[in-house]
Design an enzyme around this catalytic site. Sequence first.
Site: not given
Length: 306
Positions: A163, A248, A280
Site C-alpha cells: 500500500s 482491491d 487489500h
Amino acid sequence: MDVLGEVRAAEAPWKKMSEEELETQYTPSRWVVRLGAEEALRTYSQMGNEATKKAQATRRSLLHVPYGDGEGEKLDIYFPEGVSEALLFCVFLHGGNWQEGSKDTSAFMVNPLTAQGVAVVVVAYDIAPKATLDQMVDQVTRSIVFLQKRYPRNEGIYLSGHSAGAHLAAMMLLANWIKHGVTPNLKGFFLISGLYNLEPIMHTSVNAPLLLTLEDAQRNSPQRLLEAGLSQPVDPSCHILVVVGQHDSPEFHRQSREFYQALCRAGWKASFEELHDVDHFEIIWKLTQQDYRLTQIILKTIFQEF
C-alpha cells in the site's frame, strides 16, 4: 508538462469522479468481501501482532537498530540459520496511508522467508502528521543505504512494500544513490497493492494529515517521474513485480496496471500479477503462510527459479 503528458492527465479517469467516489475508491476497507470494514482492520492488526511476536520468539534478530538519528529511524533484522555477511535481504515497508502502521506489527513474511535462507528487514519511518512525504522517502532511502553499508557483501537486496509502503518502495527507483556515497545491491522489488500517482488522494480524507500540494504529489508520484524519463534501469536483471489483489478497488487496479506499463515502457524488467480472491489486507497477512502464492513468487524471484 509535454503534450503527451497533458493528454494522459486529461484522460485520467479519476478526474471524472466526485470526491465521494474518490473517497470510496481510496478507502481499501470498503472493498473487503469476507469481513466488515472494522473487523477486517482488526484482523489485519491482530495477524501483524501475532506474526511479529512469533518472529521475535523463533528467529535470531537485531531489533530497533538505528539507521539515522531520528527517534523513528529504526529497523528490525531477522536472520535465517547459518548467518553470514553474504546474505540475501528482503526489506519490508508497511502500509497505512502514510499515517498509520508500524514495523512492530509488520513481520508478516519473516518466518516463511527466513526458513528458506532469506534475511528480512522491517523498516520504521515517521508517519504523518509528524513527517512529510518527502521526509518519509528520505528516511527509506537512508535505511537502504544503511543496510548496504552494514552488509557490503550481501548477495542482493529485495525491496517490498504494501500500500503506502509500496509507494515508498517504488520511489527508490528514483533515488539519487550517488549523493549517499553508495549504490545498494538492489536485485528486485515487490510492490503490493500500491499507489503510484498521488494526485487523486489530494481529494480524499487521506490528505488531511499529509497536506499534499499538487507540487508535493507530483514530486512524489513514481508514475509521473517514470513517464518523465527520470529513472533508467541500472541492473537489467533487477525484477519488479507489481501485484494487486482481486478485491482491491478499481482505482488500485488501474494504478497498479498503469505503473507496470510505465515500467515496461521505461525498459525495466517488470511483471504484473493479480492475486485471486484476496483483498487489500489478506494479500499481505497471508504472507505468513509458506504455501501462499505470493510467498512462493517472492522466493522464486529471489532464487531466480523462473
